[in-house]
Design a protein around this motif. Sequence first.
Motif, PDB file in Angstrom:
ATOM      1  N   SER A   1       0.844  -1.182   0.000  1.00  0.00           N
ATOM      2  CA  SER A   1       0.000   0.000   0.000  1.00  0.00           C
ATOM      3  C   SER A   1       0.884   1.238   0.000  1.00  0.00           C
ATOM      4  CB  SER A   1      -0.873  -0.008   1.256  1.00  0.00           C
ATOM      5  OG  SER A   1      -1.575   1.195   1.405  1.00  0.00           O
ATOM      6  N   GLN A   2       0.426   2.252  -0.692  1.00  0.00           N
ATOM      7  CA  GLN A   2       1.148   3.520  -0.697  1.00  0.00           C
ATOM      8  C   GLN A   2       1.128   4.096   0.718  1.00  0.00           C
ATOM      9  OE1 GLN A   2      -0.667   6.509  -3.188  1.00  0.00           O
ATOM     10  NE2 GLN A   2       1.301   6.865  -4.165  1.00  0.00           N
ATOM     11  N   LYS A   3       2.257   4.671   1.143  1.00  0.00           N
ATOM     12  CA  LYS A   3       2.308   5.321   2.453  1.00  0.00           C
ATOM     13  C   LYS A   3       1.395   6.538   2.450  1.00  0.00           C
ATOM     14  CE  LYS A   3       6.925   4.555   4.233  1.00  0.00           C
ATOM     15  NZ  LYS A   3       8.208   5.216   4.502  1.00  0.00           N
ATOM     16  N   VAL A   4       0.804   6.804   3.581  1.00  0.00           N
ATOM     17  CA  VAL A   4       0.003   8.007   3.750  1.00  0.00           C
ATOM     18  C   VAL A   4       0.853   8.996   4.538  1.00  0.00           C
ATOM     19  CG1 VAL A   4      -2.151   8.987   4.609  1.00  0.00           C
ATOM     20  CG2 VAL A   4      -2.117   6.641   3.711  1.00  0.00           C
ATOM     21  N   LEU A   5       1.294  10.045   3.844  1.00  0.00           N
ATOM     22  CA  LEU A   5       2.197  11.030   4.432  1.00  0.00           C
ATOM     23  C   LEU A   5       1.584  12.419   4.377  1.00  0.00           C
ATOM     24  CD1 LEU A   5       5.501   9.873   2.677  1.00  0.00           C
ATOM     25  CD2 LEU A   5       4.739   9.308   5.000  1.00  0.00           C
ATOM     26  N   ASP A   6       1.925  13.226   5.362  1.00  0.00           N
ATOM     27  CA  ASP A   6       1.542  14.632   5.349  1.00  0.00           C
ATOM     28  C   ASP A   6       2.479  15.379   4.402  1.00  0.00           C
ATOM     29  OD1 ASP A   6      -0.344  14.020   7.267  1.00  0.00           O
ATOM     30  OD2 ASP A   6       0.814  14.827   8.939  1.00  0.00           O
ATOM     31  N   ASP A   7       2.150  16.641   4.124  1.00  0.00           N
ATOM     32  CA  ASP A   7       2.985  17.466   3.245  1.00  0.00           C
ATOM     33  C   ASP A   7       4.431  17.582   3.725  1.00  0.00           C
ATOM     34  OD1 ASP A   7       1.181  17.994   1.267  1.00  0.00           O
ATOM     35  OD2 ASP A   7       0.672  20.004   1.963  1.00  0.00           O
ATOM     36  N   ASN A   8       4.650  17.487   5.030  1.00  0.00           N
ATOM     37  CA  ASN A   8       6.000  17.624   5.568  1.00  0.00           C
ATOM     38  C   ASN A   8       6.807  16.315   5.475  1.00  0.00           C
ATOM     39  OD1 ASN A   8       4.909  16.031   7.593  1.00  0.00           O
ATOM     40  ND2 ASN A   8       5.118  17.569   9.209  1.00  0.00           N
ATOM     41  N   GLY A   9       6.208  15.281   4.861  1.00  0.00           N
ATOM     42  CA  GLY A   9       6.902  14.011   4.676  1.00  0.00           C
ATOM     43  C   GLY A   9       6.780  13.057   5.851  1.00  0.00           C
ATOM     44  N   GLN A  10       6.134  13.491   6.916  1.00  0.00           N
ATOM     45  CA  GLN A  10       5.937  12.637   8.083  1.00  0.00           C
ATOM     46  C   GLN A  10       4.692  11.758   7.896  1.00  0.00           C
ATOM     47  OE1 GLN A  10       8.096  12.443  10.801  1.00  0.00           O
ATOM     48  NE2 GLN A  10       9.302  13.584   9.291  1.00  0.00           N
ATOM     49  N   PRO A  11       4.691  10.576   8.528  1.00  0.00           N
ATOM     50  CA  PRO A  11       3.503   9.719   8.435  1.00  0.00           C
ATOM     51  C   PRO A  11       2.273  10.430   8.997  1.00  0.00           C
ATOM     52  CG  PRO A  11       5.345   8.509   9.379  1.00  0.00           C
ATOM     53  CD  PRO A  11       5.767   9.949   9.301  1.00  0.00           C
ATOM     54  N   SER A  12       1.157  10.267   8.312  1.00  0.00           N
ATOM     55  CA  SER A  12      -0.096  10.848   8.799  1.00  0.00           C
ATOM     56  C   SER A  12      -0.508  10.140  10.084  1.00  0.00           C
ATOM     57  CB  SER A  12      -1.189  10.709   7.748  1.00  0.00           C
ATOM     58  OG  SER A  12      -0.848  11.427   6.587  1.00  0.00           O
ATOM     59  N   GLN A  13      -1.141  10.882  10.968  1.00  0.00           N
ATOM     60  CA  GLN A  13      -1.526  10.314  12.250  1.00  0.00           C
ATOM     61  C   GLN A  13      -2.913   9.690  12.186  1.00  0.00           C
ATOM     62  OE1 GLN A  13      -2.458  14.715  14.039  1.00  0.00           O
ATOM     63  NE2 GLN A  13      -1.744  13.248  15.465  1.00  0.00           N
ATOM     64  N   THR A  14      -3.163   8.801  13.135  1.00  0.00           N
ATOM     65  CA  THR A  14      -4.479   8.166  13.206  1.00  0.00           C
ATOM     66  C   THR A  14      -5.518   9.183  13.671  1.00  0.00           C
ATOM     67  OG1 THR A  14      -4.241   7.489  15.520  1.00  0.00           O
ATOM     68  CG2 THR A  14      -3.446   5.926  13.807  1.00  0.00           C
ATOM     69  N   LEU A  15      -6.758   8.879  13.405  1.00  0.00           N
ATOM     70  CA  LEU A  15      -7.851   9.728  13.875  1.00  0.00           C
ATOM     71  C   LEU A  15      -7.818   9.831  15.398  1.00  0.00           C
ATOM     72  CD1 LEU A  15     -10.429  11.374  13.445  1.00  0.00           C
ATOM     73  CD2 LEU A  15     -11.696   9.214  13.338  1.00  0.00           C
ATOM     74  N   LEU A  16      -7.501   8.741  16.087  1.00  0.00           N
ATOM     75  CA  LEU A  16      -7.417   8.764  17.546  1.00  0.00           C
ATOM     76  C   LEU A  16      -6.379   9.783  18.006  1.00  0.00           C
ATOM     77  CD1 LEU A  16      -8.187   7.586  20.320  1.00  0.00           C
ATOM     78  CD2 LEU A  16      -6.354   5.913  19.985  1.00  0.00           C
ATOM     79  N   ASN A  17      -5.193   9.746  17.431  1.00  0.00           N
ATOM     80  CA  ASN A  17      -4.148  10.711  17.818  1.00  0.00           C
ATOM     81  C   ASN A  17      -4.537  12.131  17.438  1.00  0.00           C
ATOM     82  OD1 ASN A  17      -2.591   8.685  18.896  1.00  0.00           O
ATOM     83  ND2 ASN A  17      -1.335   8.449  17.079  1.00  0.00           N
ATOM     84  N   TYR A  18      -5.142  12.290  16.273  1.00  0.00           N
ATOM     85  CA  TYR A  18      -5.587  13.611  15.840  1.00  0.00           C
ATOM     86  C   TYR A  18      -6.565  14.200  16.855  1.00  0.00           C
ATOM     87  CZ  TYR A  18      -7.845  17.273  13.098  1.00  0.00           C
ATOM     88  OH  TYR A  18      -8.349  18.472  12.665  1.00  0.00           O
ATOM     89  N   LEU A  19      -7.541  13.394  17.280  1.00  0.00           N
ATOM     90  CA  LEU A  19      -8.542  13.879  18.227  1.00  0.00           C
ATOM     91  C   LEU A  19      -7.934  14.152  19.604  1.00  0.00           C
ATOM     92  CD1 LEU A  19     -11.594  11.655  17.251  1.00  0.00           C
ATOM     93  CD2 LEU A  19     -11.280  14.105  16.818  1.00  0.00           C
ATOM     94  N   GLN A  20      -6.935  13.361  20.001  1.00  0.00           N
ATOM     95  CA  GLN A  20      -6.268  13.628  21.273  1.00  0.00           C
ATOM     96  C   GLN A  20      -5.540  14.969  21.232  1.00  0.00           C
ATOM     97  OE1 GLN A  20      -3.893  10.070  21.707  1.00  0.00           O
ATOM     98  NE2 GLN A  20      -5.490   9.031  22.874  1.00  0.00           N
ATOM     99  N   ASP A  21      -4.940  15.276  20.075  1.00  0.00           N
ATOM    100  CA  ASP A  21      -4.203  16.536  19.931  1.00  0.00           C
ATOM    101  C   ASP A  21      -5.124  17.731  19.719  1.00  0.00           C
ATOM    102  OD1 ASP A  21      -1.885  15.076  20.145  1.00  0.00           O
ATOM    103  OD2 ASP A  21      -1.411  15.139  18.004  1.00  0.00           O
ATOM    104  N   ASN A  22      -6.191  17.553  18.958  1.00  0.00           N
ATOM    105  CA  ASN A  22      -7.033  18.673  18.539  1.00  0.00           C
ATOM    106  C   ASN A  22      -8.391  18.740  19.236  1.00  0.00           C
ATOM    107  OD1 ASN A  22      -5.399  19.839  16.180  1.00  0.00           O
ATOM    108  ND2 ASN A  22      -5.418  17.639  15.779  1.00  0.00           N
TER     109      ASN A  22
END
Length: 159
Positions: free
Chosen positions: A95-116
């Motif tokens: 599977s293609q990696k899912v990366l953010d624009d900065n080249g870092q791996p995209s975070q899970t929805l769980l981590n996103y919600l914990q941060d935001n």
Amino acid sequence: MIHLETVLTQGRTRTIYEHPTDQGWVIKVLKRHTYATGGKLSLVIRSTLHSFFPSLSDNLRDLRNYKKLSADLKLYIPEYRPTLIQTDKGPGLASQKVLDDNGQPSQTLLNYLQDNKRLSNELKHLSEQFFDTLLKKQLYFFDFNQNNFLIQRKTVRSI
């Protein structure tokens, strides 16, 4: 045969490895569950069934579904290679990696919600579109949880 070394993450049924020769890809390999490894009965049964009936494996199921649905869900899912690949850990789904624009791996929805703490309006809108597409196309998934969704951060650039 591809030899896998670097584990990126592990789910309940699969281990995700770094593709050793293609940096933009990962390889998902089914875990082998036994009573000795402390597997739940349901996971042991699934693992046993997959060993006798490989066509029932999660990786083959995902690949079949991808081939049927990629046109409808291309905005929401990464690209898959057209066939499973042989690895030293068993058949793998590339599977293609899912990366953010900065080249870092995209975070899970769980981590996103914990941060935001909540979804942005844009993310709410995209989520609604995704689920509307699933309903309209009568697509069914069995493992909706916050660790199975990645939030890819991209900057919209105007030309």
